[in-house]
Design an enzyme around this catalytic site. Sequence first.
Site, PDB file in Angstrom:
ATOM      1  N   HIS A  78      -7.100  -8.649  -2.270  1.00 44.57           N
ATOM      2  CA  HIS A  78      -8.449  -8.111  -2.118  1.00 44.57           C
ATOM      3  C   HIS A  78      -8.465  -6.625  -2.454  1.00 44.57           C
ATOM      4  O   HIS A  78      -7.423  -5.968  -2.495  1.00 44.57           O
ATOM      5  CB  HIS A  78      -8.966  -8.320  -0.693  1.00 44.57           C
TER       6      HIS A  78
ATOM      7  N   TYR B 216      -0.236  -9.895   0.830  1.00 44.97           N
ATOM      8  CA  TYR B 216       0.811  -9.250   1.623  1.00 44.97           C
ATOM      9  C   TYR B 216       0.854  -9.834   3.037  1.00 44.97           C
ATOM     10  O   TYR B 216      -0.150 -10.337   3.543  1.00 44.97           O
ATOM     11  CB  TYR B 216       0.604  -7.731   1.670  1.00 44.97           C
TER      12      TYR B 216
ATOM     13  N   HIS C  49     -10.584  -3.087  -1.237  1.00 49.00           N
ATOM     14  CA  HIS C  49     -11.504  -2.490  -0.271  1.00 49.00           C
ATOM     15  C   HIS C  49     -12.530  -1.639  -1.004  1.00 49.00           C
ATOM     16  O   HIS C  49     -12.186  -0.912  -1.953  1.00 49.00           O
ATOM     17  CB  HIS C  49     -10.748  -1.599   0.721  1.00 49.00           C
TER      18      HIS C  49
ATOM     19  N   ARG D  73      -2.315 -12.117   3.870  1.00 50.50           N
ATOM     20  CA  ARG D  73      -3.694 -11.815   3.502  1.00 50.50           C
ATOM     21  C   ARG D  73      -3.947 -12.154   2.039  1.00 50.50           C
ATOM     22  O   ARG D  73      -3.116 -11.874   1.167  1.00 50.50           O
ATOM     23  CB  ARG D  73      -3.990 -10.319   3.723  1.00 50.50           C
TER      24      ARG D  73
ATOM     25  N   TYR E 166       0.838  -1.190   0.000  1.00 46.10           N
ATOM     26  CA  TYR E 166       0.000   0.000   0.000  1.00 46.10           C
ATOM     27  C   TYR E 166       0.881   1.251   0.000  1.00 46.10           C
ATOM     28  O   TYR E 166       1.987   1.231   0.551  1.00 46.10           O
ATOM     29  CB  TYR E 166      -0.881   0.055   1.251  1.00 46.10           C
TER      30      TYR E 166
END
Length: 271
Positions: free
Chosen positions: A189, A176, A191, A186, A137
Amino acid sequence: MSDDDVAPISTELDTASDSQERISSEIEAGHAAYADGRARGEVEELGPRKDFPPYRSSLLRHPTKDLRHADPETIELFSPVFGERDISPLEADLTIQRGGEPIGERIVVRGRVLDGGGRPVRHQLIEVWQANAGGRYVHKRDQHPAPIDPNFTGVGRLLTDDDGRYQFQSIKPGPYPWKNHFNAWRPAHIHFSLFGTDFTQRIVTQMYFPGDPLFPLDPIYQSIHDPRARERLIATYDHDVSRHEWATGYRWDIVLTGSRRTWTEPEEGEH
């Protein structure tokens, strides 16, 4: 340099030291207990449990009391106000935000926002954010050693049309690591945040990709005991949405209410 000058290599595990085997065992036991409860007639759960022991990093910060209800009129005096004219169609293309092409697999995500009766939710503001293809991110709290893509912010906005439809173009995010337990990863995905007619009606959820091998290992995804509710978070690959020699396509509908409601997370969720 003598051996005495060499700093010893630490053999201690990460502070998140519980093994995946232990986490998976607890997830399996939780699902079995839920299935037993359903067989005895207990209520179906459409969302995640706030107190879910395998989700270690939430144990000290999950809500223990009812939400404090705010006065909507007061909130609206200070909260952002969004209008249709504030959203540019270009914001729905996350691959053109900088001067060059971001790295990774281009994807098109298309779907509808519906209420519990199947009626379209029109002119709904949707915000999306995600990691880049390397699972990183653009955020100061994300320090895992994957590269930041200078041509990808991972943030976009769009509105549903008169039929509740939405579409955006992006890069398929990567998985990640996170600090829940040792070697925790994880699933990939995206959000989603949806605003209603007021700022206080915001909901947040996550869309996953089909066939991810990390599904059974992830305590956040598995905190939803009902398998049908979990499956509703997974997009479907749609070849009609894919674009020739350009992007693969996925379809994902969001249902806001009713028995087929899409799972939503607390606003404070950070993963």
